[in-house]
Motif scaffolding. Structure first.
Motif, short mmCIF file in Angstrom:
data_model
loop_
_atom_site.label_atom_id
_atom_site.label_comp_id
_atom_site.label_asym_id
_atom_site.label_seq_id
_atom_site.Cartn_x
_atom_site.Cartn_y
_atom_site.Cartn_z
N GLY A 1 0.82 -1.20 0.00
CA GLY A 1 0.00 0.00 0.00
C GLY A 1 0.85 1.24 0.00
N ALA A 2 0.23 2.37 -0.26
CA ALA A 2 0.95 3.63 -0.28
C ALA A 2 1.55 3.91 1.08
N SER A 3 2.76 4.47 1.08
CA SER A 3 3.43 4.74 2.34
C SER A 3 2.68 5.76 3.18
N ALA A 4 1.80 6.53 2.54
CA ALA A 4 1.04 7.52 3.29
C ALA A 4 0.09 6.88 4.29
N PHE A 5 -0.18 5.58 4.15
CA PHE A 5 -1.09 4.92 5.06
C PHE A 5 -0.47 4.90 6.46
N GLY A 6 -0.82 5.87 7.25
CA GLY A 6 -0.40 5.89 8.63
C GLY A 6 0.86 6.66 8.91
N LEU A 7 1.75 6.82 7.93
CA LEU A 7 3.03 7.47 8.19
C LEU A 7 3.04 8.95 7.86
N ASP A 8 2.01 9.44 7.18
CA ASP A 8 1.98 10.86 6.89
C ASP A 8 1.95 11.68 8.17
N ARG A 9 1.25 11.18 9.19
CA ARG A 9 1.20 11.89 10.47
C ARG A 9 2.57 11.92 11.14
N TYR A 10 3.32 10.82 11.02
CA TYR A 10 4.68 10.81 11.55
C TYR A 10 5.53 11.87 10.86
N ALA A 11 5.43 11.94 9.54
CA ALA A 11 6.23 12.90 8.79
C ALA A 11 5.91 14.33 9.22
N GLU A 12 4.63 14.62 9.39
CA GLU A 12 4.23 15.97 9.79
C GLU A 12 4.78 16.32 11.17
N ARG A 13 4.71 15.38 12.09
CA ARG A 13 5.20 15.65 13.45
C ARG A 13 6.71 15.81 13.49
N LEU A 14 7.41 15.00 12.71
CA LEU A 14 8.86 15.12 12.66
C LEU A 14 9.28 16.46 12.06
N ALA A 15 8.58 16.88 11.01
CA ALA A 15 8.89 18.17 10.40
C ALA A 15 8.60 19.31 11.36
N ALA A 16 7.50 19.20 12.10
CA ALA A 16 7.17 20.24 13.08
C ALA A 16 8.22 20.34 14.18
N ALA A 17 8.92 19.21 14.42
CA ALA A 17 9.95 19.18 15.45
C ALA A 17 11.33 19.60 14.93
N GLY A 18 11.42 19.94 13.63
CA GLY A 18 12.69 20.45 13.11
C GLY A 18 13.48 19.51 12.24
N TYR A 19 12.85 18.42 11.76
CA TYR A 19 13.54 17.48 10.88
C TYR A 19 12.97 17.60 9.47
N ALA A 20 13.84 17.49 8.47
CA ALA A 20 13.37 17.29 7.11
C ALA A 20 12.97 15.83 6.96
N VAL A 21 11.93 15.56 6.20
CA VAL A 21 11.44 14.19 6.03
C VAL A 21 11.17 13.94 4.55
N PHE A 22 11.75 12.86 4.03
CA PHE A 22 11.40 12.40 2.68
C PHE A 22 10.64 11.10 2.83
N HIS A 23 9.38 11.12 2.40
CA HIS A 23 8.42 10.06 2.65
C HIS A 23 7.98 9.53 1.29
N PHE A 24 8.42 8.31 0.91
CA PHE A 24 8.23 7.86 -0.47
C PHE A 24 7.44 6.58 -0.56
N ASP A 25 6.91 6.34 -1.76
CA ASP A 25 6.22 5.09 -2.08
C ASP A 25 7.19 4.18 -2.82
N VAL A 26 7.25 2.92 -2.40
CA VAL A 26 8.05 1.95 -3.13
C VAL A 26 7.38 1.64 -4.46
N ARG A 27 8.12 1.01 -5.36
CA ARG A 27 7.54 0.61 -6.64
C ARG A 27 6.32 -0.29 -6.44
N HIS A 28 5.37 -0.20 -7.36
CA HIS A 28 4.14 -0.99 -7.37
C HIS A 28 3.11 -0.50 -6.36
N ALA A 29 3.36 0.62 -5.69
CA ALA A 29 2.44 1.09 -4.66
C ALA A 29 2.29 2.59 -4.73
N GLY A 30 1.13 3.07 -4.27
CA GLY A 30 0.90 4.49 -4.13
C GLY A 30 1.06 5.24 -5.44
#
Length: 291
Positions: free
Chosen positions: A34-63
């Motif tokens: 499934g798309a990596s956004a399933f559940g991890l988009d919230r993690y990415a947003e919180r990490l960015a809000a805390a001062g980290y850059a985040v690259f959040h990607f979909d593997v091949r065949h998904a998303g």
């Protein structure tokens, strides 16, 4: 942002923090199918809000990434996608890559350990409910499942070039005679997946050859060379990836921290379980990555 893995295009989203100007970079992707956004988009947003850059990607065949057939599961391809993502990021001039952290969940939770073991430039790893061996994951379903799954996988390989893929469910939703061939058939799985997907589009099926790919995947060949700090996150009520397996993996890593959270597998994506998981992740990053 896009990068190429093999001949196919992968798609990711870059989250930039307001500050600092040169943040550490967390690279993350999702679990079984499934798309990596399933559940991890919230993690990415919180990490960015805390001062980290985040690259959040979909593997091949998904998303949003390329690859046919859709939802094909290949541990070898996923590892190659991780390595291609890192190469693509390091080849850009507009993304800080001097301090990179890998954050993977489920099958990617195992892949990040192997990738980091081969890449001494990785600063730290977060391995969340990791599936460390596809073979062990399937073996837990029993010999009958393995026999039927192997036959289904062979059928898929034979017919795919003629009439299209032969598929099996990702999770057993109780509506199909093939439910006993679902990759995940625990009580929490279908509801957990549906809660993660929400109103998004997702087909509950994977080409049956995914079972063959998982059965060949043992993982762990490189982990004795893993030198960076690793945070393992597991759920004490997890019926998909038992926390005892996560604990055993942590014991094999030289510099490991294990956090057992009082939740099930899908409890790490919402509510108190999410808050605890992201809180422990931020504390870990603050201790091992930040100056």
């Amino acid at each position: 942002m896009t990068f190429h893995s093999g001949d196919e295009r992968c798609v990711g989203r870059l989250y930039r923090p307001d500050r600092p100007a040169d943040p550490a970079l967390v690279v993350m992707t999702g679990g079984l199918v499934g798309a990596s956004a399933f559940g991890l988009d919230r993690y990415a947003e919180r990490l960015a809000a805390a001062g980290y850059a985040v690259f959040h990607f979909d593997v091949r065949h998904a998303g949003d990434s390329d690859g046919e057939p859709r939802n094909l599961l290949s541990p070898a391809r996923q590892r190659a996608d991780w390595e291609a993502a890192l190469a693509g990021l390091r080849g850009r001039g507009d993304v800080p890559t001097d301090r990179i952290v890998l954050w993977g969940t489920d099958l990617s939770g195992g892949a990040v350990l192997d990738v980091a073991a081969d890449d001494p430039r990785i600063e730290a790893v977060v391995s969340q409910t990791p599936i460390l061996s596809g073979r062990a994951f399937l073996r837990a379903r029993g010999i009958g499942f393995l026999a039927r799954g192997t036959l289904a996988g062979v059928r898929d390989r034979v017919q795919s070039s003629l009439i299209g893929a032969h598929t099996v469910p990702v999770v057993d939703d109780g509506s199909s005679d093939d439910g006993n061939l679902a990759l995940v058939a625990t009580p929490s799985a279908y509801r957990g997946y549906r809660d993660l997907v929400g109103d998004g589009e997702w087909e509950n099926e994977t080409p049956a050859r995914s079972i063959l790919s998982l059965a060949r995947h043992t993982g762990g060949e490189d982990r004795d060379r893993l030198a960076c700090p690793v945070l393992f996150l597991g759920g004490e009520r997890d019926d998909v990836v038992p926390v005892e397996e996560v604990e055993a993996a942590a014991e094999d890593v030289a510099d490991a921290t294990l956090v057992r959270l009082p939740v099930g597998h899908f409890g790490l994506y919402d509510g108190d379980g999410f808050e605890q998981a992201v809180g422990h992740g931020l504390a870990f990053l603050g201790a091992v990555v930040d100056d």
